[in-house]
Design a protein around this motif. Structure first.
Motif, mmCIF file in Angstrom:
data_model
loop_
_atom_site.group_PDB
_atom_site.id
_atom_site.type_symbol
_atom_site.label_atom_id
_atom_site.label_comp_id
_atom_site.label_asym_id
_atom_site.label_seq_id
_atom_site.Cartn_x
_atom_site.Cartn_y
_atom_site.Cartn_z
ATOM 1 N N SER A 82 0.942 -1.211 -0.043
ATOM 2 C CA SER A 82 -0.258 0.016 -0.128
ATOM 3 C C SER A 82 0.880 1.124 0.110
ATOM 4 O O SER A 82 1.935 1.128 -0.014
ATOM 5 N N ARG A 83 0.135 2.499 -0.211
ATOM 6 C CA ARG A 83 0.833 3.606 -0.007
ATOM 7 C C ARG A 83 1.689 3.748 1.300
ATOM 8 O O ARG A 83 2.867 4.322 1.183
ATOM 9 N N GLU A 84 0.909 3.715 2.213
ATOM 10 C CA GLU A 84 1.499 3.752 3.503
ATOM 11 C C GLU A 84 2.885 2.742 3.773
ATOM 12 O O GLU A 84 3.818 3.228 4.291
ATOM 13 N N GLU A 85 2.779 1.558 3.261
ATOM 14 C CA GLU A 85 3.958 0.771 3.394
ATOM 15 C C GLU A 85 5.181 1.228 2.415
ATOM 16 O O GLU A 85 6.240 1.031 2.731
ATOM 17 N N ALA A 129 5.431 4.329 1.648
ATOM 18 C CA ALA A 129 6.181 5.460 2.426
ATOM 19 C C ALA A 129 7.126 5.079 3.652
ATOM 20 O O ALA A 129 8.182 5.615 3.842
ATOM 21 N N ARG A 130 6.824 4.007 4.177
ATOM 22 C CA ARG A 130 7.339 3.785 5.242
ATOM 23 C C ARG A 130 8.680 2.961 4.657
ATOM 24 O O ARG A 130 9.903 3.186 5.239
ATOM 25 N N GLN A 131 8.758 2.271 3.792
ATOM 26 C CA GLN A 131 9.951 1.515 3.102
ATOM 27 C C GLN A 131 11.005 2.703 2.699
ATOM 28 O O GLN A 131 12.133 2.511 3.127
ATOM 29 N N GLU A 162 11.032 5.709 3.924
ATOM 30 C CA GLU A 162 11.578 6.384 5.106
ATOM 31 C C GLU A 162 12.966 5.499 5.664
ATOM 32 O O GLU A 162 13.831 6.005 6.122
#
Length: 377
Positions: free
Chosen positions: A299-302, A304-306, A308
């Motif tokens: 997902s987009r959140e995953e 983004a976390r990757q 970061e």
């Protein structure tokens, strides 16, 4: 009048044709079941019962929805692994409670469920490979006597609790089936069969690890659901059954084999080195545990976390490089300072050495010596 009758007959014929056409269309859409009278069984394939056909159809339907399947052979050590202690204790009968082997052995002695030969990776749970209780008794030297109602078709034995070799069954082999189902999008583990393993020393005719027989979990499950056990020492309340113990994967064991074409164990594939064997076991377990990691789009959140995490790692590496460069520069400057200090100290320590005086020539004439010599003469 004749014309009127002709028109009526034509209309009735048209209605009859339309009704028959509708019935044919409905019969083509709706599949009708077999026409059997009450009490009459449905005709089936010769040699295959209706129940077998139903089970095969269900199995084929389940396998059609599978994306991945792996058969694992695992050894459960009852001595080294504390998690497997509920399978061994209580060793004797305590308030009617039995351990796993007593349940399996009692069911086999009473001819309630079948057992099958251990074929070392080529298990075939059919009637041809069914184990006879008389052979088990003779092979493992267990004292037993025929019970009431004993016959060739119903071989039932009476075995005293003290004669059951519970203390010698110190391990189990299990067959695990790992499945990834497309309908549920989950990996699940199913224990298909259990085999008790007798461990004896050299004093007996049978030494080492000796598998006894296989029992299918589907046959054991109704009996395992009736026996409650407690899992650890912190909670003495028996809130789980033996079926829960295997269904929830509360056991611990090492993989000693996977189903393969050549029917080889891991030791035969990677060698006898314990480190190589451990790496192979960990690799198989890791693939099973993380099989579904690559099946999903992040997902987009995953994402983004990757990013970061990647940026933080890159920043940390850059900071480390800068620190290493600064450290190397400071080391070089310190070395140059020490070298210059040593050179200055060497220059200061240099002192001109005084010239040594030449020894003075003797003032005594050489003639005096001659005179002494002459005088002695």
């Amino acid at each position: 009048m004749m014309k009127f009758k002709t028109i009526i007959l034509a209309a009735m014929a048209a209605m009859t044709l339309s009704v028959s056409a509708q019935q044919q269309s409905q019969s083509s859409v709706v599949s009708r079941g077999p026409r059997t009278r009450p009490g009459q069984t449905e005709a089936s394939t010769p040699g295959i019962s209706a129940r077998m056909q139903q089970q095969q159809g269900t199995a084929s339907g389940q396998e059609s929805s599978l994306k991945y399947m792996k058969i694992i052979y695992r050894e459960l050590d009852l001595v080294k692994q504390d998690a497997n202690a509920p399978l061994y204790f209580p060793e004797d009968l305590v308030d009617g409670n039995e351990n796993l082997f007593r349940i399996m052995f009692r069911l086999l002695a009473q001819n309630k469920i079948p057992a099958y030969e251990y074929l070392d990776g080529r298990e075939d749970f059919t009637e041809e490979n069914r184990v006879k209780m008389a052979d088990v008794i003779s092979r493992f030297e267990i004292y037993a006597k025929p019970a009431k109602g004993f016959s060739e078709k119903n071989p039932v034995y009476d075995i005293e609790p003290v004669d059951v070799p519970t203390n010698e069954v110190l391990a189990y082999y299990i067959i695990e089936r790992w499945e990834f189902d497309n309908r549920t999008n989950r990996m699940k583990t199913i224990v298909e069969a259990i085999c008790p393993v007798v461990v004896r020393d050299d004093a007996y005719a049978i030494s080492g690890k000796t598998p006894m027989f296989w029992m299918k979990m589907s046959d054991l499950r109704p009996h395992l659901q009736a026996q409650y056990i407690f899992i650890d020492d912190d909670n003495n309340l028996a809130s789980h059954t033996y079926d829960d113990f295997f269904t929830l994967n509360m056991y611990k064991g090492e993989i000693y084999k996977t189903r393969n074409l050549r029917n080889r164990t891991l030791a035969q594939i990677v060698g006898d080195d314990p480190d190589d064997l451990k790496r192979a076991q960990d690799s198989i377990q890791h693939r099973l545990d993380h099989y579904d990691d690559n099946l999903w789009v992040p997902s987009r959140e995953e994402l983004a976390r990757q990013r970061e995490i990647a940026d933080s790692i890159a920043a940390a590496s850059d900071t480390t490089e800068v620190e290493e460069k600064a450290t190397s520069r400071s080391k070089r400057s310190k070395r140059s300072e020490r070298a210059s200090t040593r050179s200055k100290e060497a220059k200061k320590s240099k002192v001109k050495e005084p010239k040594k005086d030449k020894p003075k020539a003797s003032t005594t004439p050489s003639s005096a010596t001659k005179s002494v010599r002459n005088r002695r003469k």
